[in-house]
Motif scaffolding. Structure first.
Motif, mmCIF file in Angstrom:
data_model
loop_
_atom_site.group_PDB
_atom_site.id
_atom_site.type_symbol
_atom_site.label_atom_id
_atom_site.label_comp_id
_atom_site.label_asym_id
_atom_site.label_seq_id
_atom_site.Cartn_x
_atom_site.Cartn_y
_atom_site.Cartn_z
ATOM 1 N N GLY A 106 -9.755 -9.885 5.658
ATOM 2 C CA GLY A 106 -8.508 -10.626 5.491
ATOM 3 C C GLY A 106 -7.323 -9.698 5.267
ATOM 4 O O GLY A 106 -6.228 -9.938 5.786
ATOM 5 N N LEU A 107 -7.534 -8.624 4.509
ATOM 6 C CA LEU A 107 -6.468 -7.634 4.315
ATOM 7 C C LEU A 107 -6.115 -6.946 5.630
ATOM 8 O O LEU A 107 -4.942 -6.643 5.882
ATOM 9 C CB LEU A 107 -6.884 -6.603 3.265
ATOM 10 C CG LEU A 107 -6.955 -7.104 1.832
ATOM 11 C CD1 LEU A 107 -7.533 -6.023 0.917
ATOM 12 C CD2 LEU A 107 -5.582 -7.543 1.344
ATOM 13 N N GLY A 108 -7.127 -6.709 6.458
ATOM 14 C CA GLY A 108 -6.857 -6.155 7.792
ATOM 15 C C GLY A 108 -5.982 -7.084 8.612
ATOM 16 O O GLY A 108 -5.038 -6.639 9.279
ATOM 17 N N PHE A 109 -6.273 -8.380 8.558
ATOM 18 C CA PHE A 109 -5.437 -9.365 9.259
ATOM 19 C C PHE A 109 -4.003 -9.325 8.744
ATOM 20 O O PHE A 109 -3.049 -9.295 9.527
ATOM 21 C CB PHE A 109 -5.990 -10.782 9.064
ATOM 22 C CG PHE A 109 -7.296 -11.069 9.753
ATOM 23 C CD1 PHE A 109 -7.668 -10.444 10.923
ATOM 24 C CD2 PHE A 109 -8.150 -12.022 9.217
ATOM 25 C CE1 PHE A 109 -8.868 -10.746 11.550
ATOM 26 C CE2 PHE A 109 -9.349 -12.336 9.834
ATOM 27 C CZ PHE A 109 -9.715 -11.694 11.008
ATOM 28 N N LEU A 110 -3.853 -9.356 7.423
ATOM 29 C CA LEU A 110 -2.512 -9.352 6.836
ATOM 30 C C LEU A 110 -1.733 -8.103 7.232
ATOM 31 O O LEU A 110 -0.542 -8.188 7.597
ATOM 32 C CB LEU A 110 -2.605 -9.453 5.309
ATOM 33 C CG LEU A 110 -3.078 -10.795 4.759
ATOM 34 C CD1 LEU A 110 -3.377 -10.670 3.271
ATOM 35 C CD2 LEU A 110 -2.045 -11.875 5.019
ATOM 36 N N ALA A 111 -2.381 -6.952 7.157
ATOM 37 C CA ALA A 111 -1.703 -5.705 7.517
ATOM 38 C C ALA A 111 -1.307 -5.702 8.995
ATOM 39 O O ALA A 111 -0.201 -5.257 9.353
ATOM 40 C CB ALA A 111 -2.601 -4.511 7.195
ATOM 41 N N ALA A 112 -2.184 -6.208 9.849
ATOM 42 C CA ALA A 112 -1.874 -6.244 11.283
ATOM 43 C C ALA A 112 -0.671 -7.143 11.567
ATOM 44 O O ALA A 112 0.231 -6.770 12.322
ATOM 45 C CB ALA A 112 -3.098 -6.734 12.063
#
Length: 123
Positions: A106-112
């Motif tokens: 989920g953090l990867g999604f947010l950062a992207a």
């Protein structure tokens, strides 16, 4: 990652998500509890949404958007693997500790998505 590889990754992830959604709706109803089936479908939903994000990022790279979009593409792909992948494995195995991996995706999604927004402002 190049624009073509991002579009390819997006298309392959859409293919997988559609197959996983159909498998969940038809093949897993008898195998999984309603709770685990809901977890499975959450993985499918997020994989589909972010596969579209990969397609978008790949197409934007073709139009000369900021190089940070390549990083955004990697983050989104990692998010799919970690978020949706952990939910798929959790649904099949019931091993709750795998749920600890999901927020990292989920953090990867947010950062992207944040990088995509920044790239749009920098254009």
């Amino acid at each position: 990652m190049t624009d073509r590889k991002l579009v390819f990754a997006g298309a392959i992830n859409m293919f997988i998500a559609v197959g996983a959604g159909a498998f969940g709706s038809h093949g897993l109803k008898q195998m999984l509890t309603p709770e685990m089936l809901t977890i499975w479908h959450t993985g499918v939903t997020y994989q589909m949404a972010h596969a579209l994000g990969l397609l978008l990022i790949g197409l934007l790279l073709r139009n000369g958007y900021a190089p940070m979009l390549k990083i955004a593409g990697w983050l989104m792909l990692a998010g799919i693997v970690l978020f949706s992948g952990s939910l798929y494995v959790l649904a099949f195995t019931g091993v709750k500790v795998l749920g600890a991996v999901t927020p990292i995706g989920g953090l990867g999604f947010l950062a992207a998505w944040a990088m995509l927004a920044i790239a749009a402002l920098k254009r």
